[in-house]
Design an enzyme around this catalytic site. Sequence first.
Site, PDB file in Angstrom:
ATOM      1  N   LYS A 268      25.666  40.762 -11.372  1.00  0.00           N
ATOM      2  CA  LYS A 268      25.193  41.919 -10.600  1.00  0.00           C
ATOM      3  C   LYS A 268      25.159  41.513  -9.142  1.00  0.00           C
ATOM      4  O   LYS A 268      24.997  40.338  -8.817  1.00  0.00           O
ATOM      5  CB  LYS A 268      23.785  42.320 -11.047  1.00  0.00           C
ATOM      6  CG  LYS A 268      23.455  43.772 -10.822  1.00  0.00           C
ATOM      7  CD  LYS A 268      23.958  44.624 -11.969  1.00  0.00           C
ATOM      8  CE  LYS A 268      23.492  46.048 -11.877  1.00  0.00           C
ATOM      9  NZ  LYS A 268      23.701  46.756 -13.140  1.00  0.00           N
TER      10      LYS A 268
ATOM     11  N   ASP B 173      26.828  51.046  -9.282  1.00  0.00           N
ATOM     12  CA  ASP B 173      25.423  51.052  -9.687  1.00  0.00           C
ATOM     13  C   ASP B 173      24.700  51.946  -8.676  1.00  0.00           C
ATOM     14  O   ASP B 173      25.353  52.718  -7.968  1.00  0.00           O
ATOM     15  CB  ASP B 173      24.870  49.613  -9.695  1.00  0.00           C
ATOM     16  CG  ASP B 173      23.489  49.527 -10.340  1.00  0.00           C
ATOM     17  OD1 ASP B 173      23.388  49.749 -11.548  1.00  0.00           O
ATOM     18  OD2 ASP B 173      22.511  49.247  -9.628  1.00  0.00           O
TER      19      ASP B 173
HETATM   20  P1  NAD Z   1      22.118  57.181  -8.839  1.00  0.00           P
HETATM   21  O1  NAD Z   1      22.027  56.538  -7.525  1.00  0.00           O
HETATM   22  O2  NAD Z   1      23.256  58.086  -9.164  1.00  0.00           O
HETATM   23  O3  NAD Z   1      20.779  58.042  -9.089  1.00  0.00           O
HETATM   24  C1  NAD Z   1      19.510  57.489  -8.978  1.00  0.00           C
HETATM   25  C2  NAD Z   1      18.487  58.597  -9.215  1.00  0.00           C
HETATM   26  O4  NAD Z   1      17.186  58.007  -9.193  1.00  0.00           O
HETATM   27  C3  NAD Z   1      18.491  59.680  -8.133  1.00  0.00           C
HETATM   28  O5  NAD Z   1      18.259  60.941  -8.732  1.00  0.00           O
HETATM   29  C4  NAD Z   1      17.294  59.289  -7.260  1.00  0.00           C
HETATM   30  O6  NAD Z   1      16.726  60.401  -6.589  1.00  0.00           O
HETATM   31  C5  NAD Z   1      16.354  58.724  -8.292  1.00  0.00           C
HETATM   32  N1  NAD Z   1      15.349  57.841  -7.709  1.00  0.00           N
HETATM   33  C6  NAD Z   1      15.536  56.831  -6.819  1.00  0.00           C
HETATM   34  N2  NAD Z   1      14.351  56.292  -6.476  1.00  0.00           N
HETATM   35  C7  NAD Z   1      13.408  56.956  -7.169  1.00  0.00           C
HETATM   36  C8  NAD Z   1      12.006  56.868  -7.256  1.00  0.00           C
HETATM   37  N3  NAD Z   1      11.331  55.953  -6.548  1.00  0.00           N
HETATM   38  N4  NAD Z   1      11.332  57.725  -8.064  1.00  0.00           N
HETATM   39  C9  NAD Z   1      12.016  58.652  -8.782  1.00  0.00           C
HETATM   40  N5  NAD Z   1      13.353  58.786  -8.747  1.00  0.00           N
HETATM   41  C10 NAD Z   1      14.037  57.950  -7.959  1.00  0.00           C
HETATM   42  O7  NAD Z   1      21.999  56.006  -9.912  1.00  0.00           O
HETATM   43  P2  NAD Z   1      22.519  55.985 -11.416  1.00  0.00           P
HETATM   44  O8  NAD Z   1      23.903  55.462 -11.442  1.00  0.00           O
HETATM   45  O9  NAD Z   1      22.205  57.278 -12.086  1.00  0.00           O
HETATM   46  O10 NAD Z   1      21.604  54.824 -12.030  1.00  0.00           O
HETATM   47  C11 NAD Z   1      20.271  55.088 -12.457  1.00  0.00           C
HETATM   48  C12 NAD Z   1      19.768  53.909 -13.274  1.00  0.00           C
HETATM   49  O11 NAD Z   1      20.647  53.681 -14.371  1.00  0.00           O
HETATM   50  C13 NAD Z   1      19.691  52.573 -12.539  1.00  0.00           C
HETATM   51  O12 NAD Z   1      18.591  51.850 -13.044  1.00  0.00           O
HETATM   52  C14 NAD Z   1      20.988  51.889 -12.913  1.00  0.00           C
HETATM   53  O13 NAD Z   1      20.882  50.492 -12.814  1.00  0.00           O
HETATM   54  C15 NAD Z   1      21.105  52.338 -14.345  1.00  0.00           C
HETATM   55  N6  NAD Z   1      22.465  52.280 -14.878  1.00  0.00           N
HETATM   56  C16 NAD Z   1      23.482  53.006 -14.333  1.00  0.00           C
HETATM   57  C17 NAD Z   1      24.740  52.943 -14.900  1.00  0.00           C
HETATM   58  C18 NAD Z   1      25.881  53.782 -14.381  1.00  0.00           C
HETATM   59  O14 NAD Z   1      26.936  53.774 -15.020  1.00  0.00           O
HETATM   60  N7  NAD Z   1      25.725  54.535 -13.318  1.00  0.00           N
HETATM   61  C19 NAD Z   1      24.983  52.114 -16.011  1.00  0.00           C
HETATM   62  C20 NAD Z   1      23.925  51.386 -16.545  1.00  0.00           C
HETATM   63  C21 NAD Z   1      22.669  51.479 -15.974  1.00  0.00           C
END
Ligand code: NAD
Length: 512
Positions: free
Chosen positions: A179, A219
């Site tokens: 990561k 991510d």
């Molecule tokens: P993203 O940036 O598209 O979205 C993040 C979301 O979280 C947004 O809606 C944002 O407003 C919200 N957010 C941020 N800070 C916040 C807070 N303090 N309180 C409440 N909401 C908050 O990110 P994503 O790709 O959807 O990833 C979200 C999670 O899933 C992360 O933990 C990431 O590591 C995990 N993840 C993502 C993927 C992927 O394929 N995108 C894969 C595995 C895990």
Amino acid sequence: MNLRRSDEPRRSTVYTEAMEVFHRAAGLIGLDRRVRMELEEPDYEHIFYVTVKLHTRLAPLPQAEEAKFSDLPDSELLPDGLEPLLDGSFVFKRRALIGANAQMRDGVLRLKGKAGLYKVIPGRPERFKAYRVQHNQARGPYKGGIRFHQDVSLDLFKVLAAEMTWKTAIADVPFGGAKGGIKVDPRSLSSEELEALTLRYMYRLKPLIGPDLDIPAPDVGTDASVMGLLLRQYTDGERERHKLRGVVTGKDTRIGGSEGRVRATGQGLAYCIQEWFADRGSTPAGSTFILQGFGNVGSNAAEILGGLGAKLLAVNDAGGTIYDPNGLAVQDLVAYVYDNPSNLRRTVAGYPKAQQISKTDLWDVPCDICIPAALGGEITGPVAERLKCKIVAEGANGPTTPEGDRVLAKRGIEMIPDIIGNAGGVTVSYYEWIQNKRMEHWSETEVNGRLEQAIKSNYRIIRDISRNTPRRTATHNSTRHCIGKEVDMRTAAMVLALKRIEAHYQLEGFSQ
Ligand code: NAD
């Protein structure tokens, strides 16, 4: 020399806390001592710095200084040359001066059509801290996302890289874990600055990664367009650059990305939830859920579950929280967040067809499923005490703290842990990588068919470990993984990961 034994007490950090479940599972299966040491700390921790030149900005003038410019007339600049940023300032591009009628005093001007006065902040170079943690590669090349966020740290990337090692093993894809990213709030940069930062990051990263060595993906704070830039920077000038497309996954489908990748993490979570219902002779139709995070994972999970007949009652994101006891119209909410140019922060806050509630109220909403899909550490002990759901289905990485886990278990709330819950993303990343190697392009139906089979079968193995019900059929075998006693789902998932990783060390031995 560090002679600390691996069973001695560790100083508590985010990393050691996150590794609690590793040590618990390692103890339960009697993991080989040397394998345990290999996995306890990352193979490599890279920290480096990237510099970029920031453009000139127009920043709001502090109120205290406004009086002495009260007589300053309006300036008219070409709006096309001003890029609005979330902190209320504008990135100033030279074309703003085309046909301009500007009046400036002491570097201050009053923008016509915008409230208040603005001070010119000249462009300057800025330094950002960047990371790549490569945790383990026993099962294949390092694999893991790139995060652009202001709250990252070495410890956090160590946690996330280790999670990738467990996740790739659980998804049974031939990768290890890594990561990385940059300590930056991407919303404070213009699109051109972000591009420059991304290119510079890859320039520094290039010696450390490669399609058969370490493969980044999107991510938090990065997306397919960032992956496109990373790909270009990595392959620029290479003679066989088309063979290098697999250096990053999560690309746009038009440049080697896989169909189904954008939705894959939400889709994988939905498959786990379907399997949870199927085990009870039911389906998600008619169930209710609450959601934290409406980004890639959250919004796609919401759309897919909505399509299966489940009702979304409340959503919290970084901007606010909304609630509708009769169910939110997911498609309409997606349009409000993503197709609305004035919704700069892409937030659900202010959605007019729902009640605005506080973040803490979210956790009190009675529902069947709670989906944390934002950042880590959100379901703490006190939050877990409040939840009124039957199951927590983790879309985010590490959303539940160890104390949160204990409270959920005590209250009989079930858990789909992150390492299987959000493994859909890395599974389809693997499909993208294979397609790049073979120069193929699979249909979304083919991708989802493989994904469903992979996620559900690994989920069933974890459930068998958890219940200690070893089973062997023509298509399923959990006999090798069950450990002779029942364990919670998170520990069960870790048992599966460790057994799969340990096999590589046991059967291949250690290189000297
Ligand atoms: P993203 O940036 O598209 O979205 C993040 C979301 O979280 C947004 O809606 C944002 O407003 C919200 N957010 C941020 N800070 C916040 C807070 N303090 N309180 C409440 N909401 C908050 O990110 P994503 O790709 O959807 O990833 C979200 C999670 O899933 C992360 O933990 C990431 O590591 C995990 N993840 C993502 C993927 C992927 O394929 N995108 C894969 C595995 C895990």
